[in-house]
Scaffold this active site. Structure first.
Site, mmCIF file in Angstrom:
data_model
loop_
_atom_site.group_PDB
_atom_site.id
_atom_site.type_symbol
_atom_site.label_atom_id
_atom_site.label_comp_id
_atom_site.label_asym_id
_atom_site.label_seq_id
_atom_site.Cartn_x
_atom_site.Cartn_y
_atom_site.Cartn_z
ATOM 1 N N CYS A 69 1.095 -1.197 -0.315
ATOM 2 C CA CYS A 69 -0.098 0.005 -0.294
ATOM 3 C C CYS A 69 0.799 1.201 0.218
ATOM 4 O O CYS A 69 1.551 1.590 0.866
ATOM 5 C CB CYS A 69 -0.968 0.026 1.503
ATOM 6 S SG CYS A 69 -2.386 1.706 1.347
ATOM 7 N N TYR A 92 -4.166 31.023 4.148
ATOM 8 C CA TYR A 92 -3.910 29.873 3.554
ATOM 9 C C TYR A 92 -4.820 29.470 4.826
ATOM 10 O O TYR A 92 -4.387 28.713 5.002
ATOM 11 C CB TYR A 92 -3.135 29.106 3.699
ATOM 12 C CG TYR A 92 -1.620 29.629 2.266
ATOM 13 C CD1 TYR A 92 -1.834 29.512 1.124
ATOM 14 C CD2 TYR A 92 -1.335 30.365 2.779
ATOM 15 C CE1 TYR A 92 -1.019 30.105 -0.370
ATOM 16 C CE2 TYR A 92 -0.293 31.468 2.269
ATOM 17 C CZ TYR A 92 0.193 30.628 0.900
ATOM 18 O OH TYR A 92 0.715 31.260 -1.199
ATOM 19 N N CYS A 143 3.141 21.614 6.524
ATOM 20 C CA CYS A 143 3.344 19.648 6.062
ATOM 21 C C CYS A 143 4.439 19.511 4.901
ATOM 22 O O CYS A 143 4.399 18.780 4.726
ATOM 23 C CB CYS A 143 2.317 19.707 5.435
ATOM 24 S SG CYS A 143 1.636 19.782 4.489
HETATM 25 C C1 SAM Z 1 -1.965 23.309 4.612
HETATM 26 S S1 SAM Z 1 -4.280 24.205 4.260
HETATM 27 C C2 SAM Z 1 -3.941 25.256 5.810
HETATM 28 C C3 SAM Z 1 -6.216 25.387 6.516
HETATM 29 C C4 SAM Z 1 -5.963 26.398 7.807
HETATM 30 N N1 SAM Z 1 -4.188 26.316 8.410
HETATM 31 C C5 SAM Z 1 -5.912 25.106 8.978
HETATM 32 O O1 SAM Z 1 -5.245 24.583 9.413
HETATM 33 O O2 SAM Z 1 -7.433 24.165 8.475
HETATM 34 C C6 SAM Z 1 -3.599 24.967 3.020
HETATM 35 C C7 SAM Z 1 -5.151 26.190 2.582
HETATM 36 O O3 SAM Z 1 -4.099 27.080 1.279
HETATM 37 C C8 SAM Z 1 -5.503 27.155 1.093
HETATM 38 N N2 SAM Z 1 -4.345 27.096 -0.881
HETATM 39 C C9 SAM Z 1 -3.531 26.463 -1.536
HETATM 40 N N3 SAM Z 1 -3.320 27.769 -2.117
HETATM 41 C C10 SAM Z 1 -3.717 28.925 -1.866
HETATM 42 C C11 SAM Z 1 -2.951 29.742 -3.051
HETATM 43 N N4 SAM Z 1 -2.727 29.569 -3.689
HETATM 44 N N5 SAM Z 1 -4.919 31.617 -1.756
HETATM 45 C C12 SAM Z 1 -4.564 30.975 -1.081
HETATM 46 N N6 SAM Z 1 -5.288 29.802 -0.624
HETATM 47 C C13 SAM Z 1 -4.618 28.346 -1.055
HETATM 48 C C14 SAM Z 1 -5.755 25.057 0.296
HETATM 49 O O4 SAM Z 1 -6.985 25.665 0.073
HETATM 50 C C15 SAM Z 1 -5.832 25.214 2.022
HETATM 51 O O5 SAM Z 1 -7.420 25.337 2.421
#
Ligand code: SAM
Length: 475
Positions: free
Chosen positions: A82, A328, A432
């Site tokens: 897997c 984000y 991450c």
């Molecule tokens: C790792 S998650 C973090 C979410 C939040 N901080 C949490 O702890 O629940 C990254 C987030 O970035 C958003 N994202 C990805 N690329 C982006 C971009 N270019 N501009 C704005 N948001 C973005 C994704 O949709 C996602 O919700």
């Protein structure tokens, strides 16, 4: 450069010294690096070199000549094939040690830091059944196990990718990192889909109907969302399956059908149809309740998320007067966590449904000092030559603290270079992926910020994923 002592197609004995980011074992032959699949530190293996480049080689073990002192029996029967978990065979304390070392290596190599100290490591209390979201894939190209006869049927699979193969799916009937009920739902859906003769989508020819089964669990609410992703809309196909599913599992609070007509292999539709119950599920982190829709990001280890957010609060070290930008922000969970310790929090996120969830979550939790904006951060700020133009246009203040939590690819370079224009005293960078984080940090170090602290939170036991919270201070 060291001359390589090894050749493709040869067998060599290798001592595994560490794990590289991504999970492969690292061995050296006269200082020439060999990455070894499915090998753990402390093992001596006889391995076949299957790839040779000028700077490194890749090998797969043929025989374990000496077992590692940290080896442990993997719980999962699918583990050997897997692509979901990478090191169930390495005991958990050693997994943490290896991840810590990977952060140190990335920060030294890519951020240009000499001595790296991880100030705090927060392991996961639950190392099994911790994931609140699983994405399984339907396929008409089932991976045939080496123990199966050549003519074993392969036309239907529901499971996870095998490592390194986007087109082959391992049929899974038990996954130990999701809640146990998830396995029952997974097996029921497979059985019904076969009974109803629903065709899995073929990623090569783009023919077929069923693409993904996404299960989401409200860990602290016991709510369950089942999201069936199909390649086109035909609810008549799904209705009998959904009826049987909710009869068998009345705990399911939401069934949605996402329709993804694109070729991209993502469990994310252009639109969705609510087949049963509510369009969202709720979960709780700490005292806060969150509504999550099928396409919104929500931390996948609910119990660890609370510890992660606490690390952010500790790092931000607020006095209640600060303006915070949460970049984000997803469904706004960090914003809401910080809100009661700040004057105002402004969240920025690209996905419309997540922004809507965030706003709704603020209202549901009675939090008024937050505001969320839909923004693609790759391009959003760079249009404002002066940051004051932005703050004036949106009538918001400059931030004292910026929290950033980008996806695995890290921040877009333009965003990294723009960020110092915000003038924040402190940046809390959650990531991450320590390699992209280190790349971004290197730029921020040249733009007036210095490293204040690093915390590692293990959100994903048995997998190579690493979560870090880095606090930067303006010099
Ligand atoms: C790792 S998650 C973090 C979410 C939040 N901080 C949490 O702890 O629940 C990254 C987030 O970035 C958003 N994202 C990805 N690329 C982006 C971009 N270019 N501009 C704005 N948001 C973005 C994704 O949709 C996602 O919700």
């Amino acid at each position: 450069m060291e001359q390589s002592p090894i050749k493709k197609g040869t067998e060599v004995n290798l001592t595994i010294e560490s794990l590289a980011y991504g999970g492969k074992g690292v061995a050296k032959v006269n200082n020439f690096v060999v990455f070894v699949k499915n090998a753990i530190p402390g093992q001596i293996v006889r391995a076949l070199i299957y790839k040779k480049r000028s700077a490194f080689a890749e090998a797969r073990p043929i025989e374990i000549l000496k077992e590692s002192a940290n080896a442990t029996a993997p719980r999962c029967k699918h583990f050997a094939h897997c692509g979901g978990c990478t090191f169930q065979q390495l005991d958990y304390a050693a997994q943490i040690e290896q991840k810590k070392q990977q952060v140190i290596d990335a920060f030294q190599r890519l951020a240009g830091l000499d001595a790296v100290k991880i100030d705090k490591v927060i392991p996961s209390n639950n190392i099994y059944n911790y994931r609140n979201k699983m994405e399984f894939t339907f396929s008409n190209r089932r991976w045939r196990l080496p123990t199966e006869p050549e003519d074993a049927p392969q036309s239907f699979a529901l499971g996870l990718h095998i490592p390194g193969r986007f087109d082959k799916i391992l049929d899974i009937n038990e996954c130990h990192i999701q809640p146990k009920l998830g396995n029952e739902i997974l097996n029921f859906v497979r059985e019904k889909a076969i009974e109803l003769n629903l065709k899995p989508y073929d990623a090569k020819t783009n023919i077929g109907y069923l693409r993904h089964l996404v299960l989401r669990f409200g860990v602290n609410t016991n709510e369950i969302m089942v999201n069936i992703v199909t390649s086109y809309e035909n609810t008549d196909f799904l209705i009998p399956l959904v009826q049987d599913l909710i009869e068998k599992f009345p705990q399911i609070t939401s069934v949605v059908n996402n329709i993804n007509t694109r070729k991209a292999d993502v469990a994310f539709g252009e639109y969705e149809i609510i087949m049963h119950g509510t369009p969202v599920i709720t979960d709780k982190i700490g005292n806060l309740t969150f509504e999550i829709s099928s396409n919104s990001f929500f931390q996948t280890n609910t119990l660890q998320a609370e510890k992660l957010y606490q690390a952010v609060i500790d790092g931000a070290d607020l006095n209640g007067e600060e303006i915070i930008y949460d970049l984000y922000c997803g469904t706004g969970s960090i914003s809401l966590f910080l809100a009661h310790k700040a004057k105002a929090v402004y969240g920025f996120e690209m996905i419309r449904s997540a922004v809507d969830d965030a706003q709704r979550n603020a209202e549901a939790n009675g939090i008024e000092n937050v505001q969320f904006y839909k923004a693609n951060l790759d391009t959003h700020f760079k249009g404002y030559v002066s940051f004051s133009n932005f703050t004036k246009k949106f009538k918001i203040s400059k931030p004292d603290v910026v929290v950033i939590d980008p996806p695995r690819a890290g921040m877009h370079e333009d965003m990294v270079y723009y960020l110092p224009k915000f003038g924040a005293k402190k940046i809390v960078y959650i990531s991450c992926n320590p390699t992209t984080q280190a790349r971004d940090l290197k730029i921020l170090f040249t733009k007036g910020y210095q490293l204040n602290s690093t915390t590692m939170v293990d959100m994903f036991p048995h997998t190579p994923h690493i979560e870090t919270v880095v606090v930067l201070k303006k010099i």
